[in-house]
Write a protein that holds these residues in place. Structure first.
Motif, PDB file in Angstrom:
ATOM      1  N   LEU A   1      86.030  57.143  41.897  1.00 30.88           N
ATOM      2  CA  LEU A   1      86.881  56.903  40.741  1.00 30.88           C
ATOM      3  C   LEU A   1      86.238  57.408  39.447  1.00 30.88           C
ATOM      4  CD1 LEU A   1      88.206  53.368  41.745  1.00 30.88           C
ATOM      5  CD2 LEU A   1      89.499  55.500  41.695  1.00 30.88           C
ATOM      6  N   GLY A   2      85.278  58.337  39.615  1.00 32.92           N
ATOM      7  CA  GLY A   2      84.724  59.011  38.446  1.00 32.92           C
ATOM      8  C   GLY A   2      83.545  58.341  37.794  1.00 32.92           C
ATOM      9  N   TYR A   3      82.908  57.393  38.462  1.00 38.26           N
ATOM     10  CA  TYR A   3      81.766  56.681  37.899  1.00 38.26           C
ATOM     11  C   TYR A   3      80.480  57.006  38.660  1.00 38.26           C
ATOM     12  CZ  TYR A   3      85.152  53.718  35.436  1.00 38.26           C
ATOM     13  OH  TYR A   3      86.162  53.259  34.634  1.00 38.26           O
ATOM     14  N   SER A   4      79.361  56.781  37.989  1.00 36.17           N
ATOM     15  CA  SER A   4      78.059  56.836  38.659  1.00 36.17           C
ATOM     16  C   SER A   4      77.632  55.401  38.954  1.00 36.17           C
ATOM     17  CB  SER A   4      77.015  57.510  37.760  1.00 36.17           C
ATOM     18  OG  SER A   4      77.379  58.848  37.485  1.00 36.17           O
ATOM     19  N   VAL A   5      76.697  55.257  39.896  1.00 37.56           N
ATOM     20  CA  VAL A   5      76.224  53.910  40.230  1.00 37.56           C
ATOM     21  C   VAL A   5      74.697  53.898  40.252  1.00 37.56           C
ATOM     22  CG1 VAL A   5      76.532  54.371  42.707  1.00 37.56           C
ATOM     23  CG2 VAL A   5      76.332  52.013  41.915  1.00 37.56           C
ATOM     24  N   LEU A   6      74.123  52.928  39.560  1.00 36.76           N
ATOM     25  CA  LEU A   6      72.675  52.763  39.500  1.00 36.76           C
ATOM     26  C   LEU A   6      72.281  51.523  40.285  1.00 36.76           C
ATOM     27  CD1 LEU A   6      72.032  53.365  35.676  1.00 36.76           C
ATOM     28  CD2 LEU A   6      72.095  55.063  37.518  1.00 36.76           C
ATOM     29  N   TYR A   7      71.231  51.658  41.089  1.00 39.33           N
ATOM     30  CA  TYR A   7      70.725  50.539  41.871  1.00 39.33           C
ATOM     31  C   TYR A   7      69.402  50.055  41.293  1.00 39.33           C
ATOM     32  CZ  TYR A   7      74.164  51.043  45.597  1.00 39.33           C
ATOM     33  OH  TYR A   7      75.336  51.070  46.314  1.00 39.33           O
ATOM     34  N   PHE A   8      69.212  48.736  41.302  1.00 34.22           N
ATOM     35  CA  PHE A   8      67.983  48.115  40.817  1.00 34.22           C
ATOM     36  C   PHE A   8      67.420  47.204  41.897  1.00 34.22           C
ATOM     37  CE2 PHE A   8      70.835  48.860  37.325  1.00 34.22           C
ATOM     38  CZ  PHE A   8      70.039  49.240  36.250  1.00 34.22           C
ATOM     39  N   VAL A   9      66.118  47.187  42.037  1.00 32.93           N
ATOM     40  CA  VAL A   9      65.438  46.177  42.843  1.00 32.93           C
ATOM     41  C   VAL A   9      64.420  45.536  41.911  1.00 32.93           C
ATOM     42  CG1 VAL A   9      64.085  45.678  44.904  1.00 32.93           C
ATOM     43  CG2 VAL A   9      65.713  47.583  44.924  1.00 32.93           C
ATOM     44  N   VAL A  10      64.649  44.265  41.573  1.00 36.30           N
ATOM     45  CA  VAL A  10      63.797  43.584  40.588  1.00 36.30           C
ATOM     46  C   VAL A  10      63.290  42.270  41.162  1.00 36.30           C
ATOM     47  CG1 VAL A  10      65.027  44.630  38.654  1.00 36.30           C
ATOM     48  CG2 VAL A  10      65.761  42.414  39.497  1.00 36.30           C
ATOM     49  N   THR A  11      62.259  41.720  40.529  1.00 33.87           N
ATOM     50  CA  THR A  11      61.698  40.456  40.990  1.00 33.87           C
ATOM     51  C   THR A  11      61.220  39.633  39.803  1.00 33.87           C
ATOM     52  OG1 THR A  11      60.086  39.429  42.480  1.00 33.87           O
ATOM     53  CG2 THR A  11      59.364  41.398  41.308  1.00 33.87           C
ATOM     54  N   GLY A  12      61.171  38.323  40.022  1.00 40.28           N
ATOM     55  CA  GLY A  12      60.546  37.426  39.058  1.00 40.28           C
ATOM     56  C   GLY A  12      61.397  37.009  37.889  1.00 40.28           C
ATOM     57  N   LYS A  13      62.730  36.993  38.027  1.00 42.26           N
ATOM     58  CA  LYS A  13      63.575  36.596  36.901  1.00 42.26           C
ATOM     59  C   LYS A  13      64.834  35.925  37.435  1.00 42.26           C
ATOM     60  CE  LYS A  13      63.702  37.003  32.324  1.00 42.26           C
ATOM     61  NZ  LYS A  13      62.612  36.619  31.435  1.00 42.26           N
ATOM     62  N   GLU A  14      65.400  35.011  36.651  1.00 44.44           N
ATOM     63  CA  GLU A  14      66.651  34.354  37.028  1.00 44.44           C
ATOM     64  C   GLU A  14      67.769  35.387  37.143  1.00 44.44           C
ATOM     65  OE1 GLU A  14      67.707  31.239  37.792  1.00 44.44           O
ATOM     66  OE2 GLU A  14      65.596  30.670  37.926  1.00 44.44           O
ATOM     67  N   ILE A  15      68.582  35.258  38.187  1.00 46.75           N
ATOM     68  CA  ILE A  15      69.624  36.231  38.463  1.00 46.75           C
ATOM     69  C   ILE A  15      70.632  36.331  37.317  1.00 46.75           C
ATOM     70  CG2 ILE A  15      70.964  34.527  39.766  1.00 46.75           C
ATOM     71  CD1 ILE A  15      70.836  38.312  40.377  1.00 46.75           C
TER      72      ILE A  15
ATOM     73  N   GLU B   1      79.008  47.879  34.164  1.00 41.38           N
ATOM     74  CA  GLU B   1      79.610  46.758  34.881  1.00 41.38           C
ATOM     75  C   GLU B   1      78.912  46.545  36.224  1.00 41.38           C
ATOM     76  OE1 GLU B   1      81.881  44.350  34.474  1.00 41.38           O
ATOM     77  OE2 GLU B   1      81.953  44.924  32.363  1.00 41.38           O
ATOM     78  N   PRO B   2      78.529  45.297  36.548  1.00 46.47           N
ATOM     79  CA  PRO B   2      77.928  45.025  37.860  1.00 46.47           C
ATOM     80  C   PRO B   2      78.875  45.403  38.998  1.00 46.47           C
ATOM     81  CG  PRO B   2      77.604  43.172  36.384  1.00 46.47           C
ATOM     82  CD  PRO B   2      78.575  44.096  35.702  1.00 46.47           C
ATOM     83  N   PHE B   3      78.310  45.993  40.042  1.00 46.25           N
ATOM     84  CA  PHE B   3      79.059  46.419  41.225  1.00 46.25           C
ATOM     85  C   PHE B   3      78.862  45.379  42.325  1.00 46.25           C
ATOM     86  CE2 PHE B   3      79.086  49.949  44.710  1.00 46.25           C
ATOM     87  CZ  PHE B   3      80.332  49.558  45.122  1.00 46.25           C
ATOM     88  N   PHE B   4      77.613  45.122  42.677  1.00 47.88           N
ATOM     89  CA  PHE B   4      77.317  43.993  43.553  1.00 47.88           C
ATOM     90  C   PHE B   4      75.939  43.437  43.235  1.00 47.88           C
ATOM     91  CE2 PHE B   4      75.612  47.447  46.222  1.00 47.88           C
ATOM     92  CZ  PHE B   4      74.394  46.914  46.613  1.00 47.88           C
ATOM     93  N   VAL B   5      75.736  42.162  43.596  1.00 47.05           N
ATOM     94  CA  VAL B   5      74.480  41.469  43.312  1.00 47.05           C
ATOM     95  C   VAL B   5      74.053  40.734  44.571  1.00 47.05           C
ATOM     96  CG1 VAL B   5      73.323  39.762  41.864  1.00 47.05           C
ATOM     97  CG2 VAL B   5      75.166  41.158  40.901  1.00 47.05           C
ATOM     98  N   VAL B   6      72.801  40.958  44.996  1.00 43.95           N
ATOM     99  CA  VAL B   6      72.297  40.325  46.215  1.00 43.95           C
ATOM    100  C   VAL B   6      70.905  39.730  45.962  1.00 43.95           C
ATOM    101  CG1 VAL B   6      71.786  40.615  48.667  1.00 43.95           C
ATOM    102  CG2 VAL B   6      73.539  42.037  47.596  1.00 43.95           C
ATOM    103  N   PRO B   7      70.817  38.434  45.651  1.00 42.93           N
ATOM    104  CA  PRO B   7      69.506  37.799  45.579  1.00 42.93           C
ATOM    105  C   PRO B   7      68.923  37.671  46.986  1.00 42.93           C
ATOM    106  CG  PRO B   7      71.253  36.193  45.195  1.00 42.93           C
ATOM    107  CD  PRO B   7      71.916  37.522  45.288  1.00 42.93           C
ATOM    108  N   CYS B   8      67.620  37.960  47.109  1.00 40.47           N
ATOM    109  CA  CYS B   8      66.966  37.967  48.416  1.00 40.47           C
ATOM    110  C   CYS B   8      65.799  36.991  48.454  1.00 40.47           C
ATOM    111  CB  CYS B   8      66.467  39.373  48.756  1.00 40.47           C
ATOM    112  SG  CYS B   8      67.761  40.636  48.802  1.00 40.47           S
ATOM    113  N   VAL B   9      65.334  36.712  49.656  1.00 38.00           N
ATOM    114  CA  VAL B   9      64.152  35.866  49.848  1.00 38.00           C
ATOM    115  C   VAL B   9      62.960  36.518  49.138  1.00 38.00           C
ATOM    116  CG1 VAL B   9      62.520  34.999  51.573  1.00 38.00           C
ATOM    117  CG2 VAL B   9      64.986  34.926  52.030  1.00 38.00           C
ATOM    118  N   GLY B  10      62.138  35.684  48.469  1.00 39.13           N
ATOM    119  CA  GLY B  10      60.960  36.207  47.784  1.00 39.13           C
ATOM    120  C   GLY B  10      61.211  36.530  46.320  1.00 39.13           C
ATOM    121  N   SER B  11      62.258  35.920  45.735  1.00 37.29           N
ATOM    122  CA  SER B  11      62.600  36.134  44.315  1.00 37.29           C
ATOM    123  C   SER B  11      62.909  37.589  43.992  1.00 37.29           C
ATOM    124  CB  SER B  11      61.458  35.634  43.413  1.00 37.29           C
ATOM    125  OG  SER B  11      61.245  34.265  43.599  1.00 37.29           O
ATOM    126  N   ILE B  12      63.391  38.313  44.990  1.00 41.41           N
ATOM    127  CA  ILE B  12      63.797  39.708  44.784  1.00 41.41           C
ATOM    128  C   ILE B  12      65.318  39.762  44.662  1.00 41.41           C
ATOM    129  CG2 ILE B  12      63.948  41.981  45.900  1.00 41.41           C
ATOM    130  CD1 ILE B  12      61.228  41.376  47.193  1.00 41.41           C
TER     131      ILE B  12
END
Length: 300
Positions: free
Chosen positions: A59-73, A85-96
């Motif tokens: 639909l004409g957009y780019s998408v950036l992915y982040f893998v971060v740790t140590g902060k409230e979601i 605009e957020p596309f998807f959010v996945v909190p993981c084990v280990g505060s990632i």
């Protein structure tokens, strides 16, 4: 859950429009039994909702992915909303947290802006997702049907016809096209915490040759795939499951030993969230287009 439930879940993750009867034929039980098990997974909140996932470049957009740790979601989401605009959010084990945002302008500049905004967060990885294999040629009719399916991707053809005013033949043709489009996925959102003894996880694999490596991985590990792998540039995301946490580590080691793989990162999701504000806005803009086919306009 048992192994049959996992197999049903896997079919629905890859295409939630598959009929109960078709899934039953492929796994060796009746369609009635499949329907009953799906309903039970919904009641037990294993299946949270059925979803239509559209890759932003379509639909004409780019998408950036982040893998971060140590902060409230919530803090992370608040900051990245300043970039896109957020596309998807996945909190993981280990505060990632693995998350992605949809951006319209220059993705490189947006990436730099995001890094500055996340200066107090440990960023493990940040990249623009690209898959050169993805090609879409959506028509205005497809867009209208997608708009309806966003509410419920499992709607029957007759229900879509009633809401859209299109003939069932036109809808069937469009649905076939959409289901064969790599950038459009009829899927679902599941809750990893409610899957009993089964543990879903994802492995991000850095590779030299995507096609060749993907063939090798599918040949050796397909029995452990929860859904089809996701490809972008020189990386492959494997969505897998196990019934033993130690097997998960063994699978990770075995994957690392495959020729052509130079990095392996493992993630265990705690929750999965799709956000579709961006796609609703993109569809509004696409509907305003005067063109029948949107490819040239979207990708210009």
């Amino acid at each position: 859950m048992d192994k049959i439930d996992i197999r049903i879940l896997s079919h629905l993750l890859n295409n939630c429009r598959k009929s109960d009867r078709q899934i039953g034929q492929e796994i060796g039980i009746s369609g009635v039994a499949v329907k009953s098990r799906i309903q039970k997974m919904i009641e037990n909140k294993i299946i949270e909702k059925f979803a239509l996932k559209i890759e932003p470049p379509v639909l004409g957009y780019s998408v950036l992915y982040f893998v971060v740790t140590g902060k409230e979601i919530n803090d992370i989401i608040q900051k990245i909303r300043l970039v896109g605009e957020p596309f998807f959010v996945v909190p993981c084990v280990g505060s990632i947290t693995v998350c992605s945002i949809v951006v319209k302008e220059d993705p490189v500049k947006k990436m730099d802006l995001a890094k500055n905004l996340l200066h107090d967060v440990r960023v493990l990885s940040i990249f623009e997702a690209k898959n050169p294999e993805i090609r879409s040629d959506l028509t205005k009719t497809d867009i209208e049907i997608i708009d309806i399916l966003l509410k419920d991707p499992r709607l029957k053809i007759e229900e879509i016809a009633k809401e859209s005013g299109f003939s069932t033949k036109t809808i069937a043709r469009s649905l076939e096209k959409l289901q064969n489009d790599e950038a459009i996925q009829f899927t679902l959102i599941y809750n990893p915490k409610n899957m009993d003894k089964f543990i879903p996880f994802a492995i991000l694999v850095g590779v030299t040759d995507v096609k060749r490596t993907l063939t090798k991985l599918a040949k050796v590990f397909s029995e452990s795939f929860l859904q089809n792998p996701f490809v972008h540039m020189n990386q492959i995301v494997l969505f897998m499951y196990t019934d033993n946490i130690y097997k998960m580590d063994d699978l990770s080691v075995k994957i690392h030993d495959i020729e052509g793989i130079h990095s392996v990162d493992l993630f265990m999701p705690k929750k999965i969230t799709f956000l579709n504000k961006w796609v609703i806005e993109a569809i509004i803009q696409a509907k305003k287009s005067k063109k029948l086919h949107l490819m040239s306009e979207i990708h210009s």
